[in-house]
Enzyme design. Structure first.
Site, short mmCIF file in Angstrom:
data_model
loop_
_atom_site.label_atom_id
_atom_site.label_comp_id
_atom_site.label_asym_id
_atom_site.label_seq_id
_atom_site.Cartn_x
_atom_site.Cartn_y
_atom_site.Cartn_z
N ASP A 104 0.83 -1.23 -0.15
CA ASP A 104 0.17 0.06 0.05
C ASP A 104 0.82 1.33 -0.05
OD1 ASP A 104 -2.30 1.49 0.17
OD2 ASP A 104 -2.26 1.52 2.22
N HIS A 111 -3.65 13.86 1.17
CA HIS A 111 -3.88 12.87 2.36
C HIS A 111 -2.66 12.96 3.26
CE1 HIS A 111 -4.84 9.40 4.91
NE2 HIS A 111 -3.66 8.95 4.50
N ARG A 120 0.55 14.51 13.56
CA ARG A 120 1.76 14.91 14.30
C ARG A 120 1.89 16.48 14.29
NH1 ARG A 120 2.70 10.23 11.03
NH2 ARG A 120 2.64 11.72 9.15
N GLU A 175 -10.03 3.85 3.88
CA GLU A 175 -9.47 4.86 3.20
C GLU A 175 -9.68 4.32 1.71
OE1 GLU A 175 -5.32 5.57 5.77
OE2 GLU A 175 -5.24 4.08 4.08
N GLU A 177 -9.15 3.91 -1.94
CA GLU A 177 -8.18 3.89 -2.84
C GLU A 177 -8.30 3.15 -4.15
OE1 GLU A 177 -4.63 2.65 -1.10
OE2 GLU A 177 -5.18 2.89 1.16
N ASP A 209 -9.11 0.40 2.13
CA ASP A 209 -7.89 0.09 3.19
C ASP A 209 -8.60 0.27 4.58
OD1 ASP A 209 -5.63 -0.48 4.66
OD2 ASP A 209 -4.53 1.37 4.05
N ARG A 213 -7.72 3.67 13.71
CA ARG A 213 -6.75 4.70 13.98
C ARG A 213 -6.03 4.71 15.30
NH1 ARG A 213 -5.44 6.01 8.90
NH2 ARG A 213 -7.25 6.32 7.68
N GLN A 216 -3.46 2.21 15.02
CA GLN A 216 -2.26 2.79 14.53
C GLN A 216 -1.57 3.75 15.10
OE1 GLN A 216 -3.90 4.60 10.88
NE2 GLN A 216 -2.03 5.15 9.84
N TYR A 220 2.44 2.67 15.08
CA TYR A 220 3.15 2.78 13.92
C TYR A 220 4.49 3.39 13.77
CZ TYR A 220 2.69 7.89 13.25
OH TYR A 220 2.76 9.48 13.44
N LYS A 229 -3.69 -2.20 10.19
CA LYS A 229 -4.14 -2.32 8.69
C LYS A 229 -4.18 -3.68 7.92
CE LYS A 229 -3.18 2.48 7.48
NZ LYS A 229 -4.07 3.01 6.54
N THR A 233 -8.69 -6.03 4.02
CA THR A 233 -8.81 -4.89 2.85
C THR A 233 -9.58 -5.46 1.95
OG1 THR A 233 -6.27 -4.49 3.05
CG2 THR A 233 -7.14 -3.80 1.19
N THR A 318 -4.44 6.70 0.07
CA THR A 318 -5.70 7.40 0.29
C THR A 318 -5.73 8.43 -0.73
OG1 THR A 318 -5.37 6.70 2.69
CG2 THR A 318 -7.07 8.39 1.85
N GLU A 332 -9.85 12.24 8.21
CA GLU A 332 -9.50 13.59 7.43
C GLU A 332 -11.07 14.29 7.71
OE1 GLU A 332 -7.06 13.54 3.81
OE2 GLU A 332 -7.82 11.52 4.40
O1 LIG Z 1 1.19 8.39 9.26
C1 LIG Z 1 0.70 8.78 8.32
O2 LIG Z 1 0.70 10.00 8.18
C2 LIG Z 1 -0.53 8.03 7.91
C3 LIG Z 1 -0.34 6.98 7.30
C4 LIG Z 1 -1.30 6.01 6.66
O3 LIG Z 1 -2.57 6.27 7.00
C5 LIG Z 1 -0.94 4.96 5.77
C6 LIG Z 1 -1.43 4.54 4.75
O4 LIG Z 1 -2.26 3.71 4.65
C7 LIG Z 1 -1.15 5.41 3.36
C8 LIG Z 1 -2.09 5.74 2.60
O5 LIG Z 1 -3.21 5.28 2.24
O6 LIG Z 1 -2.01 6.96 2.06
CA LIG Z 2 -3.92 3.22 2.71
#
Ligand SMILES: O=C(O)/C=C/C(=O)CC(=O)CC(=O)O
Ligand SMILES: [Ca+2]
Ligand SMILES: [Mg+2]
Length: 404
Positions: A104, A111, A120, A175, A177, A209, A213, A216, A220, A229, A233, A318, A332
């Site tokens: 992915d 996005h 962040r 997400e 895609e 996807d 969250r 994640q 992550y 994730k 899918t 995304t 978002e």
């Molecule tokens: O940490 C981030 O900025 C976000 C990451 C995602 O959500 C990962 C992902 O699946 C990427 C995407 O689908 O664009």
């Molecule tokens: Ca994704």
């Protein structure tokens, strides 16, 4: 407007279907009908089987030859009652491809920017490498499922301030895609040039996807998404050949990309994706403006020597926009859960709830109707597939039906 479920006869997407009492066979969609491919071109070893992989492995010469035969057959008129013809509504659609590896990507710059701001805050939203390479992660091929498969809310580790618990995700998201399906394999150790994209990649599916969250956010860093994730899918049952889509120029890339990522225009498919939650369309996005294209993603993915395998699936990342109300994820749209949005009446949402029905639908926008003032309303959008999912409760909710 797009006629849902009717593919017309320009798309001719491939899927695997099972008619009542029958075994799985490869079919092509013509309008709202499915035509058994083996009844047109023979080759039962390729088409009387539970996946498209044998056909995909044969490469672009074969893909063109079969598409031409099917175009001719479609032009002669396909109707119920003819040999090998069924209504799509009467058959069961199955996972079209035995998925080999799943990657992915993260190629929607809107996005990536939104997610960076939400996850962040206070930092530069895009990492310094964003415009140099199409970032991605290796996902879990074995949990790719076809439209119509329920998704069970995942459980996992979640941090609440100082405490870490294990339990159902409270921030389950989608997400939006597209997924690219690889046909022709390549040799390990030999990078595949971007210009060979159409020699290797067969077609496109809608891809959702599913993303937890809260799981994640805790897991992550530093290695990227893992359990957040990997639970499911979803892809659409119909694989749309690349030739069935209009391709458009992508956005300008600055700084100029390294040579191995240089591709001729047009780079991206002009496909739009909308998401319907419990009957309400909540967002619509376009893949035309994705920063990194599928040819660049393929070239990057193999640059280190990884091979392509028949059945590989890779997601665009995304697809979103700068306007949170027409974005590609609830992360978002609800801005990290801070801004509940109205669904219908006085019902609001931030993330998905048990029982929610999510339909992600793709179409090719029609030509603008120039007779209209402004000339912007698309006419004759062409439906190219969808993924439909019902969200089921987490396992522990079955013995704690009313979690507090
Ligand atoms: O940490 C981030 O900025 C976000 C990451 C995602 O959500 C990962 C992902 O699946 C990427 C995407 O689908 O664009
Ligand atoms: Ca994704
Ligand atoms: Mg090649």
């Amino acid at each position: 407007m797009v006629t849902v479920g009717d593919f017309g006869d320009a798309t001719l997407p491939y899927g695997v279907f099972r008619a009542e009492g029958g075994s799985p066979r490869v079919g092509v969609a013509v309008g709202g009908l499915v035509l058994d491919v083996a009844t047109v071109v023979g080759a039962p070893e390729e088409f009387v089987r539970p996946d498209l992989n044998r056909f995909l492995a044969r490469g672009p010469h074969r893909w063109k030859e079969v598409r031409k035969a099917l175009q001719e057959r479609a032009a002669s008129g396909v109707s119920p009652g003819q040999e090998g013809v069924h209504r799509i509504a009467d058959v069961q659609m199955m996972l079209p491809v035995e998925v080999a590896d799943f990657v992915d990507f993260f190629s929607g710059i809107e996005h990536a920017t939104n997610a960076g701001r939400i996850l962040r805050p206070g930092e530069e939203p895009l990492k310094p490498n964003y415009r140099y390479l199409p970032a991605g992660y290796h996902g879990r091929a074995g949990t790719v499922v076809v439209s119509g498969t329920d998704v069970v809310r995942p459980e996992g580790q979640i941090r609440h301030g100082e405490h870490v618990t294990v339990g159902p995700s409270a921030r389950l998201d989608f997400e939006l895609e597209l997924g690219y399906v690889v046909g022709t394999p390549s040799t390990q150790g030999v990078p595949v040039p971007a210009e060979d994209f159409r020699d290797h990649v067969f077609g496109v599916v809608v891809l959702v996807d599913w993303s937890a969250r809260d799981i994640q956010a805790w897991e992550y860093q530093p290695l990227g998404p893992f359990l957040a994730k990997s639970f499911a899918t979803t892809i659409s049952p119909w694989v749309v050949p690349l030739d069935a889509l209009p391709w458009v120029d992508g956005p300008v890339q600055r700084p100029a990309v390294l040579d191995y990522l240089n591709t001729p225009e047009p780079r991206n498919p002009a496909v739009e994706i909308e998401v319907e939650l419990n009957g309400v369309v909540i967002s619509r996005v376009s893949a035309a403006g994705l920063y990194w294209s599928p040819a660049q993603q393929m070239a990057h993915m193999t640059r280190g020597g990884a091979s392509l395998r028949t059945g590989d699936l890779y997601g665009t990342g995304t697809i979103s926009s700068h306007d949170p109300s027409s974005a590609g994820s609830l992360l978002e749209i609800s801005w990290g859960g801070e801004r509940p949005f109205r669904l219908s009446g006085d019902e609001t949402r931030t993330f998905l709830e048990d029982g929610d029905v999510v339909i992600v639908r793709a179409s090719v926008p029609g030509e603008p109707d120039r007779s209209l003032v402004g000339g912007r309303r698309p006419i004759g959008d062409r439906y190219i597939g969808e993924a439909r999912t019902v969200i089921r409760p987490a396992p522990s909710a079955r013995w704690h039906p009313h979690p507090s």
